[in-house]
Design a protein around this motif. Structure first.
Motif, PDB file in Angstrom:
ATOM      1  N   ILE A   1       0.844  -1.198   0.000  1.00 42.15           N
ATOM      2  CA  ILE A   1       0.000   0.000   0.000  1.00 42.15           C
ATOM      3  C   ILE A   1       0.875   1.242   0.000  1.00 42.15           C
ATOM      4  O   ILE A   1       1.840   1.336   0.763  1.00 42.15           O
ATOM      5  CB  ILE A   1      -0.933   0.019   1.227  1.00 42.15           C
ATOM      6  CG1 ILE A   1      -1.938  -1.128   1.145  1.00 42.15           C
ATOM      7  CG2 ILE A   1      -1.667   1.351   1.344  1.00 42.15           C
ATOM      8  CD1 ILE A   1      -2.854  -1.217   2.338  1.00 42.15           C
ATOM      9  N   THR A   2       0.544   2.207  -0.860  1.00 37.96           N
ATOM     10  CA  THR A   2       1.279   3.468  -0.933  1.00 37.96           C
ATOM     11  C   THR A   2       0.281   4.618  -0.978  1.00 37.96           C
ATOM     12  O   THR A   2      -0.637   4.621  -1.808  1.00 37.96           O
ATOM     13  CB  THR A   2       2.176   3.533  -2.178  1.00 37.96           C
ATOM     14  OG1 THR A   2       3.060   2.399  -2.186  1.00 37.96           O
ATOM     15  CG2 THR A   2       2.989   4.812  -2.197  1.00 37.96           C
TER      16      THR A   2
ATOM     17  N   SER B   1       3.078  11.593   3.759  1.00 44.10           N
ATOM     18  CA  SER B   1       4.467  11.195   3.564  1.00 44.10           C
ATOM     19  C   SER B   1       4.780   9.860   4.225  1.00 44.10           C
ATOM     20  O   SER B   1       5.754   9.202   3.859  1.00 44.10           O
ATOM     21  CB  SER B   1       5.400  12.276   4.124  1.00 44.10           C
ATOM     22  OG  SER B   1       5.171  12.468   5.522  1.00 44.10           O
ATOM     23  N   ASN B   2       3.960   9.437   5.205  1.00 44.26           N
ATOM     24  CA  ASN B   2       4.196   8.184   5.904  1.00 44.26           C
ATOM     25  C   ASN B   2       2.954   7.306   5.788  1.00 44.26           C
ATOM     26  O   ASN B   2       1.937   7.574   6.430  1.00 44.26           O
ATOM     27  CB  ASN B   2       4.524   8.447   7.382  1.00 44.26           C
ATOM     28  CG  ASN B   2       4.994   7.192   8.096  1.00 44.26           C
ATOM     29  OD1 ASN B   2       4.621   6.079   7.747  1.00 44.26           O
ATOM     30  ND2 ASN B   2       5.836   7.372   9.111  1.00 44.26           N
TER      31      ASN B   2
ATOM     32  N   ARG C   1       2.309   4.321   6.885  1.00 40.06           N
ATOM     33  CA  ARG C   1       1.907   3.574   8.073  1.00 40.06           C
ATOM     34  C   ARG C   1       1.033   4.390   9.014  1.00 40.06           C
ATOM     35  O   ARG C   1       0.236   3.831   9.769  1.00 40.06           O
ATOM     36  CB  ARG C   1       3.149   3.057   8.813  1.00 40.06           C
ATOM     37  CG  ARG C   1       3.826   1.903   8.091  1.00 40.06           C
ATOM     38  CD  ARG C   1       4.882   1.250   8.963  1.00 40.06           C
ATOM     39  NE  ARG C   1       5.988   2.149   9.255  1.00 40.06           N
ATOM     40  CZ  ARG C   1       7.084   1.782   9.920  1.00 40.06           C
ATOM     41  NH1 ARG C   1       7.196   0.547  10.361  1.00 40.06           N
ATOM     42  NH2 ARG C   1       8.053   2.648  10.142  1.00 40.06           N
ATOM     43  N   ASN C   2       1.164   5.717   8.977  1.00 40.53           N
ATOM     44  CA  ASN C   2       0.319   6.560   9.824  1.00 40.53           C
ATOM     45  C   ASN C   2      -1.141   6.538   9.386  1.00 40.53           C
ATOM     46  O   ASN C   2      -2.025   7.010  10.110  1.00 40.53           O
ATOM     47  CB  ASN C   2       0.827   7.997   9.827  1.00 40.53           C
ATOM     48  CG  ASN C   2       2.115   8.142  10.614  1.00 40.53           C
ATOM     49  OD1 ASN C   2       2.512   7.228  11.330  1.00 40.53           O
ATOM     50  ND2 ASN C   2       2.773   9.277  10.474  1.00 40.53           N
ATOM     51  N   HIS C   3      -1.391   6.001   8.198  1.00 42.57           N
ATOM     52  CA  HIS C   3      -2.759   5.946   7.675  1.00 42.57           C
ATOM     53  C   HIS C   3      -3.326   4.537   7.721  1.00 42.57           C
ATOM     54  O   HIS C   3      -4.375   4.264   7.121  1.00 42.57           O
ATOM     55  CB  HIS C   3      -2.786   6.485   6.247  1.00 42.57           C
ATOM     56  CG  HIS C   3      -2.464   7.945   6.158  1.00 42.57           C
ATOM     57  ND1 HIS C   3      -3.429   8.919   6.192  1.00 42.57           N
ATOM     58  CD2 HIS C   3      -1.273   8.587   6.080  1.00 42.57           C
ATOM     59  CE1 HIS C   3      -2.852  10.120   6.113  1.00 42.57           C
ATOM     60  NE2 HIS C   3      -1.536   9.937   6.039  1.00 42.57           N
ATOM     61  N   LEU C   4      -2.644   3.627   8.422  1.00 46.12           N
ATOM     62  CA  LEU C   4      -3.119   2.265   8.595  1.00 46.12           C
ATOM     63  C   LEU C   4      -3.645   2.086  10.014  1.00 46.12           C
ATOM     64  O   LEU C   4      -3.242   2.789  10.935  1.00 46.12           O
ATOM     65  CB  LEU C   4      -1.997   1.259   8.331  1.00 46.12           C
ATOM     66  CG  LEU C   4      -1.312   1.328   6.956  1.00 46.12           C
ATOM     67  CD1 LEU C   4      -0.198   0.294   6.882  1.00 46.12           C
ATOM     68  CD2 LEU C   4      -2.313   1.106   5.833  1.00 46.12           C
ATOM     69  N   THR C   5      -4.546   1.114  10.191  1.00 46.88           N
ATOM     70  CA  THR C   5      -5.065   0.817  11.526  1.00 46.88           C
ATOM     71  C   THR C   5      -4.543  -0.505  12.064  1.00 46.88           C
ATOM     72  O   THR C   5      -4.671  -0.790  13.253  1.00 46.88           O
ATOM     73  CB  THR C   5      -6.604   0.772  11.516  1.00 46.88           C
ATOM     74  OG1 THR C   5      -7.034  -0.193  10.546  1.00 46.88           O
ATOM     75  CG2 THR C   5      -7.185   2.128  11.166  1.00 46.88           C
ATOM     76  N   THR C   6      -3.981  -1.345  11.210  1.00 50.18           N
ATOM     77  CA  THR C   6      -3.441  -2.631  11.648  1.00 50.18           C
ATOM     78  C   THR C   6      -2.130  -2.910  10.937  1.00 50.18           C
ATOM     79  O   THR C   6      -1.845  -2.343   9.879  1.00 50.18           O
ATOM     80  CB  THR C   6      -4.412  -3.791  11.354  1.00 50.18           C
ATOM     81  OG1 THR C   6      -4.627  -3.871   9.939  1.00 50.18           O
ATOM     82  CG2 THR C   6      -5.738  -3.602  12.051  1.00 50.18           C
TER      83      THR C   6
END
Length: 502
Positions: free
Chosen positions: A246-247, A324-325, A327-332
């Motif tokens: 995911i990007t 820019s990051n 992972r900051n937009h993922l929940t798991t």
């Protein structure tokens, strides 16, 4: 529900039809002197105490004809040993069910050997434990050989088992879930459904398969001619999970402008691109999603039910202006430390609080906030089944059994207008029990599932109409032989806010 016992003798109170139970061992009665100075033998007090306890229990316990179970689990982490979680049998839950008379195509289970009606086989991995617990409590017997079991329950999908099943066996895996479990198939299936029926899957974010020439051209037009550059997008490899592949692509960034070239340079790697959901509701300033569950209880006829799930909370402060990051937009699966979890009851309260904080929403909601969100979940699952019923949810080869069943999940996000967006559906749902509320949730899910399946199978064997279900627990019917749940009172606004531009 975590509770503290007041004393070693205090009874814990059940709810609904659950029977009362006493936690802890009663202290032995102390020896007391009679008025004449002599002592009664200890056996007298033991027998007298037992008599009083039996009479008291029989007179005080609620009476009910329905089956009931309480499970008290000790919290080993508690220093005093008093903290417990009490799990009670779900009550009969008479949710709305369609008034339609549907039956199986023929009487099923006609070849089932006697003596195997309540046998099940299961892998004893922790993933299977909730279902094993429920079946055992409902009178099913675990056997060591699959050929002796009416129900076969495994975590891993054993496709080689499909053609070897007996007609009367029921396996908890249905063939060809890849038709919707893969992100590209999921999106293309809904696109096809929209084209064929005219029904709009409003809950699906705008999605394009960049390996399909027509959709690639449509996305290029959307990006450069229809304002797509002013919105954030999510680039995904469709056949990987757990946050991989995911990007995030922020609006007006070079990465977004050159995404088509990037995909072309990757050769045979498949990609889809999906519009990022803006104006998302947050949980204490963190991104969250909701996992809900659904059950294909029968394919002859096709019957699907929905049940509430739980909340998964990210572990980084959420900023819709910074992409820019990823992972900051993922929940798991962020690997940034422990991710949070919350119960569906906590979600309901948050929805009520959200509307109180934004009173302008009240005029836009057809019903109360919790029901409004749940209705969207239910309609989306019903439409998903209607979309893929010819691809997956059908009997026949490779499945040798007359019918089958399977338990699934779906991951969704909510925006601040209480609109729900389904990100993906899952045929592989983790059943971790690292929170007490998940023990209770799993009990409600699987105990109710056992009741639903047993009732449907009994009616299939007798040639009776399947609906209404009398023992659905908290499961709600969302699809039944062509009928699907519709949230007709609701129409989503087409003017959704963008994000990412400072």
């Amino acid at each position: 529900m975590i509770r503290q016992r007041e004393s070693a003798n205090s009874p814990s109170k059940g709810n609904g039809t659950s029977s009362s139970s006493t936690n802890g061992r009663p202290k032995s009665p102390s020896t007391q002197k009679r008025s004449g100075g002599s002592q009664r033998p200890p056996l007298f007090y033991l027998c007298f105490g037992a008599f009083v306890g039996i009479v008291g229990y029989a007179s005080l316990r609620p009476h009910s004809k329905s089956c009931s179970m309480d499970v008290a689990l000790w919290n080993a982490a508690g220093s005093d040993g008093n903290a417990i979680v009490t799990i009670t049998t779900p009550p009969q839950y008479y949710a709305y069910q369609p008034d339609i008379k549907i039956k199986a195509s023929k009487r099923l289970f006609s070849k089932m050997p006697k003596g195997k009606e309540r046998n099940f086989y299961a892998h004893m991995s922790k993933i299977c434990h909730p279902m094993v617990r429920a079946l055992r409590d409902q009178g099913w017997h675990k056997v060591d050989k699959k050929e002796d079991a009416r129900v076969i329950y495994t975590y891993v999908r054993e496709t080689k088992s499909y053609p070897t099943l007996k007609s009367w066996q029921r396996y908890n895996h249905i063939a060809n879930t890849a038709a919707w479990n893969k992100k590209d198939n999921f999106a293309s299936g809904f696109r096809r459904y929209h084209e064929e029926t005219g029904v709009n899957p409003y809950f699906l974010p705008e999605t394009f398969d960049l390996t399909v020439s027509k959709e690639k051209e449509e996305f290029q037009k959307r990006l450069f001619e229809e304002g797509g550059l002013d919105r954030p997008w999510v680039l995904k490899e469709p056949n990987v999970n757990q946050g991989k592949g995911i990007t995030m692509l922020g609006p007006q960034t070079d990465e977004l402008k050159n995404v088509l070239k990037f995909v072309a340079d990757q050769g045979r790697t498949r990609y889809i691109i999906q519009q990022y959901i803006c104006n998302e509701m947050t949980w204490q300033q963190r991104k969250f999603d909701v996992r809900v569950f659904w059950l294909v209880a029968s394919m002859d006829p096709l019957i699907v039910l929905y049940i509430d799930g739980y909340v998964r909370i990210g572990n980084a402060d959420y900023d819709e202006s910074d992409f820019s990051n990823t992972r900051n937009h993922l929940t798991t699966h962020t690997f940034l430390g422990e991710e949070g979890k919350a119960s569906y009851e906590q979600l309901n309260q948050k929805l009520v609080d959200h509307v109180e904080e934004h009173p302008e929403l009240k005029a836009t909601l057809p019903t109360d906030p919790a029901t409004h969100v749940r209705n969207q979940f239910k309609e989306s699952i019903g439409m998903l089944v209607d979309t893929f019923k010819k691809d997956t949810f059908k009997t026949g080869p490779p499945l040798a059994a007359e019918d089958g069943f399977e338990f699934y999940g779906a991951d969704c996000v909510l925006d601040n207008e209480l609109d729900m967006w389904m990100i993906e559906a899952q045929d592989d749902t983790g059943m971790d029990e690292d929170h007490y509320f998940r023990l209770e949730m799993h009990h409600q899910i699987f105990y109710g599932m056992g009741l639903v399946l047993a009732e449907i199978w009994d009616k299939q064997a007798k040639g009776l109409p399947i609906l209404p279900l009398k023992n659905a627990g908290k499961w709600e019917v969302v699809y039944a032989d062509g009928w699907r749940y519709k949230y007709d009172e609701y129409e989503r606004s087409k003017n959704k806010k963008s994000c990412g531009l400072k």
